[in-house]
Design a protein around this motif. Structure first.
Motif, mmCIF file in Angstrom:
data_model
loop_
_atom_site.group_PDB
_atom_site.id
_atom_site.type_symbol
_atom_site.label_atom_id
_atom_site.label_comp_id
_atom_site.label_asym_id
_atom_site.label_seq_id
_atom_site.Cartn_x
_atom_site.Cartn_y
_atom_site.Cartn_z
ATOM 1 N N GLU A 102 84.139 44.565 -7.330
ATOM 2 C CA GLU A 102 84.760 43.248 -7.212
ATOM 3 C C GLU A 102 84.457 42.603 -5.859
ATOM 4 O O GLU A 102 84.749 41.431 -5.650
ATOM 5 N N ALA A 103 83.900 43.364 -4.928
ATOM 6 C CA ALA A 103 83.624 42.850 -3.574
ATOM 7 C C ALA A 103 82.121 42.837 -3.310
ATOM 8 O O ALA A 103 81.652 43.260 -2.262
ATOM 9 N N ALA A 104 81.365 42.314 -4.256
ATOM 10 C CA ALA A 104 79.905 42.363 -4.174
ATOM 11 C C ALA A 104 79.327 41.660 -2.949
ATOM 12 O O ALA A 104 78.224 41.979 -2.514
ATOM 13 N N THR A 105 80.048 40.706 -2.384
ATOM 14 C CA THR A 105 79.519 39.992 -1.212
ATOM 15 C C THR A 105 80.136 40.480 0.097
ATOM 16 O O THR A 105 79.948 39.869 1.138
ATOM 17 N N ASP A 106 80.865 41.587 0.038
ATOM 18 C CA ASP A 106 81.515 42.140 1.224
ATOM 19 C C ASP A 106 80.607 43.209 1.836
ATOM 20 O O ASP A 106 80.784 44.395 1.637
ATOM 21 N N ARG A 107 79.615 42.729 2.578
ATOM 22 C CA ARG A 107 78.636 43.620 3.202
ATOM 23 C C ARG A 107 78.152 42.975 4.494
ATOM 24 O O ARG A 107 78.326 41.771 4.700
ATOM 25 N N GLY A 108 77.564 43.796 5.353
ATOM 26 C CA GLY A 108 77.104 43.222 6.605
ATOM 27 C C GLY A 108 76.306 44.193 7.451
ATOM 28 O O GLY A 108 75.953 45.293 7.002
ATOM 29 N N ILE A 109 76.013 43.759 8.659
ATOM 30 C CA ILE A 109 75.259 44.568 9.616
ATOM 31 C C ILE A 109 76.046 44.633 10.923
ATOM 32 O O ILE A 109 76.836 43.752 11.219
ATOM 33 N N GLY A 110 75.805 45.707 11.658
ATOM 34 C CA GLY A 110 76.491 45.859 12.929
ATOM 35 C C GLY A 110 75.588 46.494 13.966
ATOM 36 O O GLY A 110 74.586 47.128 13.638
ATOM 37 N N LEU A 111 75.958 46.295 15.205
ATOM 38 C CA LEU A 111 75.251 46.905 16.328
ATOM 39 C C LEU A 111 76.296 47.528 17.240
ATOM 40 O O LEU A 111 77.259 46.862 17.628
#
Length: 153
Positions: A102-111
């Motif tokens: 249900e959270a298909a767009t809940d993604r990201g990148i980190g440093l």
């Protein structure tokens, strides 16, 4: 909630340092307690588990490959994020995504920046200070996270 900054802080004894260095000389592998702040969701707490991928790592070149899972408490609701990380020296690049369909767009990148400090008793604390960007979460978001590595038992 879409956050994952990792600031890892761990207390090691001398023997634990030696044991960890055999499998992960960058001292990233382990379990952490995390706190952070997300631009949409506010303050949060979570539990992070990081595992080394020895086959894909090249420690002679100061490079480590990792997988991780972060469980975040969202005021009674839980969210689980899984991801991959690549360490080069004191820097850690991370990709993460919410495991819920249900959270298909809940993604990201980190440093993240990895630091290791020694206290007066000779014990080490490894800290990972992370900033992240989640371009699709609620129209775009960002945050920071600090995770403290828990002592090995």
């Amino acid at each position: 909630m879409n956050t994952l900054v990792v600031a890892l802080s761990l207390a090691f004894t001398g023997s634990a340092l030696a044991d960890t260095a055999v499998n992960d000389p960058l001292y990233i592998t382990g379990n952490y307690k995390c706190t952070g702040f997300d631009s949409h969701d506010g303050a949060f707490k979570g539990d992070l588990s990081v595992k080394v991928n020895e086959k894909s790592s090249n420690f002679s070149q100061n490079f480590g490959a990792y997988t991780f899972t972060l469980e975040v408490d969202l005021g009674g609701d839980k969210a689980t994020y899984s991801g991959y990380a690549a360490a080069q020296g004191q820097q850690l690049a991370m990709y993460f995504a919410n495991d819920s369909q249900e959270a298909a767009t809940d993604r990201g990148i980190g440093l993240a920046t990895i630091t290791r400090d020694q206290n007066s008793k000779g014990q080490y604390t490894t800290t990972l200070h992370k900033s992240y960007y989640a371009p699709d979460y609620n129209g775009g978001g960002h945050g920071t996270e600090t995770c403290i590595k828990t002592p090995q038992v």
